[in-house]
Write a protein that holds these residues in place. Structure first.
Motif: not given
Length: 472
Positions: A194-213
């Motif tokens: 996803g990062f190679l496709k253009g998704v920002d490096f910190f996008w994931t931590i900003g959007h699925i952190f609650p689910e991960t936690l």
């Protein structure tokens, strides 16, 4: 081994007769029948059943079984579509996917195996839970494979005075080998793509952190309760600890921490560095950044083997057995999965069109819940990296739109691809490696289906809860 080498030689000869280096390796999945997926299903069933039904045969010949299923796809494919097409598919799977995969795993396996945490940790519920939590944090920064290889050996050694250790390794796979890698592109291959496709490096931590936690926190709590129940049973802790308290807690082979940082830097470099220079091998394109990464990883592996003291490897009981098992089995998986991925890429026009159609609501908008379960279910048994790409493209493939307007959909795809890799031993490469290392250390691990009873009873209910909270 001789048969495997002969098979490899035959396949390489097949690739050599390709009439043109520009031969395309892409397969039109819409033209394929479902039965082309039989070899892939066969190798999965072999991994699941043969260790139970024929354990001695499987232990000595699993590489030949994997090669047999690979040929069961490749030979009929060559007959139907021609040797050139079969050779191109083989070379593409080998050069573009399998070799980089094995090189990265080998580097992480070697470097992590050169770090020995000395001293005797005592596997109490509190310590075990802390190790799992630390491993979960490390996984997003050094990858699930790196964190797994670094932490699994000291965790098993800490519990070598316990009668029940299986549940410790199972939860380790859930938490460290999968869920922990969900916060950055360095954590798990789907997010890196996803990062190679253009998704920002910190996008994931900003959007699925609650689910991960939620997932990791709940799993840690469940583990602590279960481990405490085992720990306080009569005669759970052996009277004589196999690991004596003779050394202070510390690290041997510290140079490998620097080499581990080099591995992370090489992987990140290959995603950030853009170059127009590329090489074509029988239709498979090899970019300069990827080539530099792979050469660098090979050098890191050799340096680690050279500079790591022999005593460190002996203390770690380091052996190539687990790596050889993963390399042989995934060689068969990477080849037999080729037509399955092609059929999925065909979208609604392919044999699996019903799966692709199921993720769209009647009004044409994407359904995050269905994306979560579809990407997750396939990632449980297929390579989760191409599965992520299939649904990434199904949702439009525009990172700018997916990160904003369709953010819930991208979050669902990301979470499903990473979290549900824990549903089976083959859902993510570290799962199989951890299993092999644990068994090498004498831990009685569940069978393929036995493990799925654990994941089905613990993980699936949590995924259902997450669906209603975050992916409605």
């Amino acid at each position: 081994m001789k048969i495997s080498r002969r098979v490899a030689a035959c396949l390489m000869a097949l690739a050599a007769v390709l009439p043109s280096a520009a031969m395309a390796a892409e397969i039109d999945g819409s033209t394929l029948a479902v039965w082309w997926g039989v070899p892939f299903a066969g190798i999965l069933l072999s991994i699941a059943l043969m260790p139970l039904l024929a354990p001695i045969f499987w232990h000595h010949h699993f590489g030949k079984v994997a090669a047999g299923w690979a040929l069961a796809f490749l030979v009929p494919f060559a007959v139907v579509f021609g040797p050139a097409a079969a050779g191109a598919s083989f070379v593409h799977a080998l050069v573009a996917e399998y070799i980089p995969f094995v090189i990265l795993l080998t580097a992480l396996f070697t470097v992590a195996g050169g770090i020995y945490i000395r001293g005797n940790l005592h596997g109490s519920p509190g310590l075990n839970t802390a190790i799992l939590a630390i491993g979960a944090v490390l996984a997003s920064f050094m990858g699930t494979t790196g964190a797994s290889m670094l932490m699994i050996r000291p965790l098993i050694r800490a519990n070598d005075n316990r009668k029940h250790v299986t549940h410790v390794v199972v939860f380790f796979i859930f938490i460290v080998s999968n869920a922990g890698g969900s916060l950055t592109p360095l954590g798990d291959p789907p997010l890196f793509l996803g990062f190679l496709k253009g998704v920002d490096f910190f996008w994931t931590i900003g959007h699925i952190f609650p689910e991960t936690l939620f997932l990791i926190g709940t799993l840690l709590a469940l583990f602590f309760v279960l481990d405490s129940w085992y720990y306080h049973r009569r005669e759970e802790v052996l009277k004589v600890d196999p690991t004596p308290d003779t050394k202070a807690i510390g690290f041997d082979g510290k140079v490998n921490f620097a080499l581990l940082a080099v591995v992370v830097a090489l992987v990140l470099m290959s995603g950030v560095w853009k170059s127009s220079v590329s090489f074509t091998v029988a239709g498979a394109e090899v970019g300069l950044p990827g080539l530099v990464r792979d050469v660098g990883l090979i050098l890191v592996t050799l340096v680690s083997l050279r500079v790591t003291p022999r005593q460190v490897h002996e203390d770690n009981q380091f052996s190539w057995g687990p790596m050889q098992e993963v390399a042989k089995l995934f060689a068969g998986i990477f080849l037999t999965i080729v037509p399955v991925i092609a059929m999925l890429k065909a979208g609604v026009n392919g044999p699996f069109g019903a799966i692709v159609s199921a993720v769209t609501r009647p009004d044409g908008s994407p359904d995050p819940a269905m994306y979560f379960w579809a990407s997750g279910a396939l990632s449980s048994f297929l390579d989760n990296a191409p599965t992520y790409l299939v649904f990434f493209n199904t949702a439009g493939g525009d990172p700018a739109v997916l990160m904003t307007t369709l953010a819930p959909t991208l979050a669902a795809i990301s979470a499903g691809s990473v979290f549900m890799g824990a549903n089976s031993y083959i859902g993510n490469a570290p799962n199989m490696m951890v299993k092999a290392i644990a068994e090498d250390r004498g831990v009685k691990m569940p069978s393929f289906f036995g493990y799925m009873l654990w994941s089905g009873g613990i993980l699936v209910p949590l995924f259902i809860v997450m669906t209603f909270i975050w992916f409605r």
